[in-house]
Design a protein around this motif. Sequence first.
Motif, mmCIF file in Angstrom:
data_model
loop_
_atom_site.group_PDB
_atom_site.id
_atom_site.type_symbol
_atom_site.label_atom_id
_atom_site.label_comp_id
_atom_site.label_asym_id
_atom_site.label_seq_id
_atom_site.Cartn_x
_atom_site.Cartn_y
_atom_site.Cartn_z
ATOM 1 N N GLU A 136 0.811 -1.220 0.000
ATOM 2 C CA GLU A 136 0.000 0.000 0.000
ATOM 3 C C GLU A 136 0.844 1.269 0.000
ATOM 4 O OE1 GLU A 136 -2.740 -0.147 3.281
ATOM 5 O OE2 GLU A 136 -3.246 -2.234 2.863
ATOM 6 N N GLY A 137 2.172 1.114 0.062
ATOM 7 C CA GLY A 137 3.039 2.278 0.060
ATOM 8 C C GLY A 137 3.235 2.890 1.429
ATOM 9 N N ALA A 140 -3.602 8.411 7.925
ATOM 10 C CA ALA A 140 -2.243 7.994 8.289
ATOM 11 C C ALA A 140 -1.552 7.341 7.094
ATOM 12 C CB ALA A 140 -2.287 7.035 9.473
ATOM 13 N N ALA A 141 -2.287 6.519 6.358
ATOM 14 C CA ALA A 141 -1.706 5.871 5.180
ATOM 15 C C ALA A 141 -1.336 6.906 4.125
ATOM 16 C CB ALA A 141 -2.692 4.852 4.609
ATOM 17 N N THR A 142 -2.177 7.910 3.937
ATOM 18 C CA THR A 142 -1.890 8.955 2.953
ATOM 19 C C THR A 142 -0.645 9.739 3.346
ATOM 20 O OG1 THR A 142 -4.254 9.147 2.463
ATOM 21 C CG2 THR A 142 -2.854 10.957 1.763
ATOM 22 N N ILE A 143 -0.505 10.026 4.624
ATOM 23 C CA ILE A 143 0.688 10.728 5.117
ATOM 24 C C ILE A 143 1.939 9.915 4.815
ATOM 25 C CG2 ILE A 143 1.907 11.472 7.214
ATOM 26 C CD1 ILE A 143 -0.908 12.111 8.389
ATOM 27 N N MET A 144 1.889 8.629 5.125
ATOM 28 C CA MET A 144 3.069 7.792 4.924
ATOM 29 C C MET A 144 3.409 7.633 3.445
ATOM 30 S SD MET A 144 4.147 7.195 7.920
ATOM 31 C CE MET A 144 5.448 6.069 7.415
ATOM 32 N N ARG A 145 2.409 7.499 2.609
ATOM 33 C CA ARG A 145 2.687 7.379 1.175
ATOM 34 C C ARG A 145 3.357 8.648 0.657
ATOM 35 N NH1 ARG A 145 -2.080 4.009 0.947
ATOM 36 N NH2 ARG A 145 -3.436 5.846 0.889
ATOM 37 N N ALA A 146 2.892 9.796 1.112
ATOM 38 C CA ALA A 146 3.502 11.046 0.665
ATOM 39 C C ALA A 146 4.966 11.118 1.092
ATOM 40 C CB ALA A 146 2.731 12.241 1.227
ATOM 41 N N ASN A 158 6.985 8.610 1.740
ATOM 42 C CA ASN A 158 7.764 7.609 1.009
ATOM 43 C C ASN A 158 7.944 7.960 -0.466
ATOM 44 O OD1 ASN A 158 8.030 6.071 3.345
ATOM 45 N ND2 ASN A 158 6.137 4.939 2.958
ATOM 46 N N GLN A 159 7.084 8.836 -0.979
ATOM 47 C CA GLN A 159 7.250 9.310 -2.347
ATOM 48 C C GLN A 159 8.131 10.555 -2.424
ATOM 49 O OE1 GLN A 159 3.229 9.874 -3.730
ATOM 50 N NE2 GLN A 159 2.700 7.712 -3.459
ATOM 51 N N ALA A 198 2.775 15.641 2.975
ATOM 52 C CA ALA A 198 2.507 14.874 4.196
ATOM 53 C C ALA A 198 2.237 15.802 5.379
ATOM 54 C CB ALA A 198 3.674 13.942 4.503
ATOM 55 N N LEU A 199 3.060 16.828 5.513
ATOM 56 C CA LEU A 199 2.895 17.755 6.631
ATOM 57 C C LEU A 199 1.630 18.592 6.478
ATOM 58 C CD1 LEU A 199 6.597 18.898 7.154
ATOM 59 C CD2 LEU A 199 5.322 17.090 8.329
#
Length: 244
Positions: free
Chosen positions: A34-35, A73-79, A81-82, A88-89
């Motif tokens: 899921e990134g 939380a998943a969207t923050i982490m994907r940002a 990691n990209q 993310a912030l």
Amino acid sequence: MTGLNLQEGVRLKPVDLARAHGLSTQAVRNYEAEGILPAATRSPTGYRLYQPQHGYALGAFLALVPGHGHRTAATIMRAVNQGIVGDALRIVDESHAQLLDDRRTLTAVAAALRDLAPVPVAAGVTFVGPLAHRLGLRPATLRKWERAGLLQPRRDRHTGYRVYSEADVRDAQLVHQLRRGGYRLDRIAPLIAQVRTAGGIEPVQSMLDDWQQRLTARARAMLTGAAALDTYLGALAAARPDPR
């Protein structure tokens, strides 16, 4: 991340991350897919190998979930990691802004409750259109609340139109505030009924106390998540090659 060796150069297996966080190895693999975790390297035989920053990433994600929810939380982490940390912030900031808005809503509901008092029915009336406009709602929403038993407007004998007394308007305002606070109609209905029949606000006050406790817990969880995210960002920065 108790029990994980996160020293630079250490290679971790999925089971290492899973056991340290009480997860299944499949959950770890799903988070990577899921990134939420950066992509793992592979051993010559094809096994996933994780680095210390993967441990920090998983810790950050799990710490972010209680305050921001799984999806955010998943969207923050994907940002992160990209490599788009600014995005993310910004998402973190938006969650904090929503929390602040929820606090303001709670304050508004509490203020509305303090002002609740028996209102003479004959003191003033309004109709569905003007009331919906006043609350920033659609008339259909007020009719839905009526079907749920939250509002009890009388009908004009001649026109059949709904007529809202000042007491009905008070109930509509209270329902509107509680809906903004995230409460379902089936939870609001008995409270409105008790306020209406008993003339007291004790049932709603108990709800407000619970709401305040949940906001406090969410704020604390956001602090914990921010600290874990900052640790992960620091680990990523430390892992980058020195440009000099």
